[in-house]
Design a protein around this motif. Sequence first.
Motif, mmCIF file in Angstrom:
data_model
loop_
_atom_site.group_PDB
_atom_site.id
_atom_site.type_symbol
_atom_site.label_atom_id
_atom_site.label_comp_id
_atom_site.label_asym_id
_atom_site.label_seq_id
_atom_site.Cartn_x
_atom_site.Cartn_y
_atom_site.Cartn_z
ATOM 1 N N GLY A 166 -74.110 -56.421 -4.309
ATOM 2 C CA GLY A 166 -74.805 -56.138 -5.569
ATOM 3 C C GLY A 166 -74.719 -57.208 -6.620
ATOM 4 N N TRP A 167 -74.065 -58.364 -6.299
ATOM 5 C CA TRP A 167 -73.931 -59.427 -7.303
ATOM 6 C C TRP A 167 -75.186 -60.295 -7.344
ATOM 7 N N VAL A 213 -74.618 -63.304 -15.162
ATOM 8 C CA VAL A 213 -74.101 -62.759 -13.906
ATOM 9 C C VAL A 213 -74.217 -61.247 -14.000
ATOM 10 N N PHE A 214 -74.735 -60.621 -12.941
ATOM 11 C CA PHE A 214 -74.918 -59.170 -13.000
ATOM 12 C C PHE A 214 -74.486 -58.546 -11.680
ATOM 13 N N ARG A 215 -74.203 -57.263 -11.739
ATOM 14 C CA ARG A 215 -73.894 -56.519 -10.534
ATOM 15 C C ARG A 215 -74.509 -55.128 -10.622
ATOM 16 N N PHE A 254 -74.238 -53.816 -14.557
ATOM 17 C CA PHE A 254 -73.380 -54.491 -15.517
ATOM 18 C C PHE A 254 -73.812 -55.945 -15.597
ATOM 19 N N ARG A 255 -73.909 -56.492 -16.836
ATOM 20 C CA ARG A 255 -74.356 -57.870 -17.026
ATOM 21 C C ARG A 255 -73.403 -58.598 -17.977
ATOM 22 N N ALA A 263 -74.382 -52.987 -20.306
ATOM 23 C CA ALA A 263 -74.447 -52.075 -19.168
ATOM 24 C C ALA A 263 -75.708 -51.245 -19.278
ATOM 25 N N LYS A 264 -76.290 -50.909 -18.120
ATOM 26 C CA LYS A 264 -77.535 -50.130 -18.107
ATOM 27 C C LYS A 264 -77.465 -49.095 -16.992
ATOM 28 N N PHE A 265 -77.857 -47.882 -17.346
ATOM 29 C CA PHE A 265 -77.909 -46.782 -16.377
ATOM 30 C C PHE A 265 -79.362 -46.399 -16.161
#
Length: 775
Positions: free
Chosen positions: A609-610, A705-707, A719-720, A771-773
């Motif tokens: 997921g990265w 960088v995000f996951r 998450f970023r 963070a994003k949901f």
Amino acid sequence: GTCNNIIPLALMDPISLKILALVPHAGNSLSNNYQQNTQFRKNSTSFDTKIDHNFSQKDRLAFRFSRAVQNPFQQPVFGLAGGFANGGFQGQGDQHEQSGALNETHIFSPTLVMETRAGISHYRNIALTSDHGSTATTDLGIPGANLDAFTSGLTQIEIQNGFGNPFVGYANSQPWDRGETNIDVVNNWTKISGNHTFKWGADIRRLRDDLVQAQTFGPRGHYVFGTGTTSLNGGTGSATLANNFAAFLIDAPTQTGRDISLVSGAWRETEAFFFGQDTWHATSKLTIDAGLRWELYLPATPSHAGRYSNYDPSINRLVIAGIDGNPVNLGRETYYKYFAPRLGIAYRVSERTVVRAGFGISYEPFTNNQYAFNFPVRQNQGTNQNPNSFALPTFSNGVLGVFPNGFPAPSAVAIAADGTVDPSNGDPYNVVDKHFQQPYVESYNFSIQQALPGSFVLDLAYVGNHGVKIPVAFNLNAATTPAVVNGALTDTCTVEPLCIKFPRRTAATTFLFKPTVSNYNALQARLDHRFKGGFSLTTSYTWAKALAYRSDMGADDGGPDNYIDFQRNYSETSRSRRHTFVQSYLYELPFGKNKHFLNSGPASWILGGWGVTGVLTRMSGAPLHFTANGNNLNAPGSTQYPIQIAPFHVLGGVDTNFWFDTSAFCQPAGTNTNPNCPVVANGVLGNMRRYQFAGPGLFNLDAAVFRNFPVGERMGFEFRAEAFSVTNTPHFSNPNVSLTSSTFGRITGTGDQGTGAGGVGDGNRTVELSAKFTF
């Protein structure tokens, strides 16, 4: 020399000393040496509502309403005394925006569709100084300024040449109250017939704009302290810092004024647009789009008769709109020949190659939001320095414009039987052209799109436009020749057209507008890698040049700065950058669920997921506008340029080191320390032109960088960690290019590079976590 500007304490004006006490002491240097971290905050709230209703399969209705509220606050640098920060725009703002639209789509048949839309939008913007409601000017001992809430607060003190403006106080255009309401009705039709798709329709707009704002001196008053009142008559010294500050200490201003606003400025206009278009799929490879648009602009009117006036330079009178038979639209002509054709062609040479070309004409509305905002919208009490620049400024009633005298009481203006007013010869006025025609731009392009191996696509394009009747705000009272007789400086009234005729001494008389031309030409290249295997890449490069007669094509009322040689105004614009390179990328690492590697087990949970993403920007520098001291040019309205005697050479220094070689530039008809500078007579214009060279380029890299964490089948969490200006590379501002400045040739800051677009940031690294949901 500056040693002569020593003032005994007994000669200092007590009000000047009170004002000086409002400014923090920052050391003994005469340079810009005061720093203060101030707070800027903005609270924003908004909501959107949309309702869709299908009456039937052929009839659909949609309703939308949106509202947003913003409350920005800029903390003053000197507390309630305001100060130079942010150009004096310090205090509280309040903006309300709301809009609603009703849209109906009706399908008459599979080949005939109609859409009707009606909407209304409104915003109101209010800006108040931090000391709004106070009697700060009266408390200093300056009478006549704080008359009501609109004129409350501290007067603006300007000490020229290096002391910041305002020295204390606030920008002259605060406070303001602006409201705008636009009503729009649109009807569009689409008809498919064989290999043709026809579209036609109409767009009717009603524009309403109201503004309460002073612009010239400000409602609280404005004192300007320049060099003249404390200079030696006939002297050759250059002690501008000392002379200007000495003038302030002894209360000897060079100009004093105060605006009086009685009514709001109002704009009412109706615009109508009608179009027809055909998209013809001539063959499987050739598509042709052809259309024609007809536009109608009815001349603007005020909300009520008497709220506009147009200055008539032939008779030196203000003609009041809608009074005593005067036309409410100022007598402007209505033109009915605004036709705008469009043509676009796309041809698929092969499965991997497409060629496109296009041409179109676009009209622009009247571009100045001040319009005929003369009397009664704009009134002011200004001073002049007759008979010379060494005298104290005097109001029309003979009272000196100094602190203890304050400002005269507002007086009624007599309107003649023919609906005209005798103007104040020292006030600036607008002249709206009764024969004004809408400017337009001819746009054209040609491009080739080529698919390449490896999921790459290359686009090469030429893009250009030619502006016709581009508006330039033209000062009818600007001198077209220097005021010099037999090599000696003389009264500028001898070269100012309206001063000779009436006289209107040094007062700007802005003609809206002088039609000019503009040009933009660019080579654009773009290389894209389509998203595949978790990787996408976009690389673009633009080589461009923009030319115009006004400095900033993004400004409402950009004007020339040279009336002696008008052709020299045709130059690159302030926003022009020759080279722009931008590369953006997105890469999802090939680990984890549904990826090539480690798609199960603990390693998948840890490494899956990265991804990384980023944008790299490189731009060449923004243009530089070199200026020199214009005293010996003696031509009001025109900017003096330096004399260039050697090639422009970049040294690359920052702060105390020179960014360019300053020895290549000389002051025309003035004192030069460079022995290579030629001796030049009075009234000679420097040999440079506007925006002839460019400042430092820009490098910036933003990355993240995000996951992604999947949560079930339909939900996810991201998450970023984002970093702006990852390399922490400074975005240096342009060097100082004012020949009279003590920092000429040096870069003293970061941020705005004079692009006219609000700057490009300072280059300091900024890190954000978010963070994003999703569901």
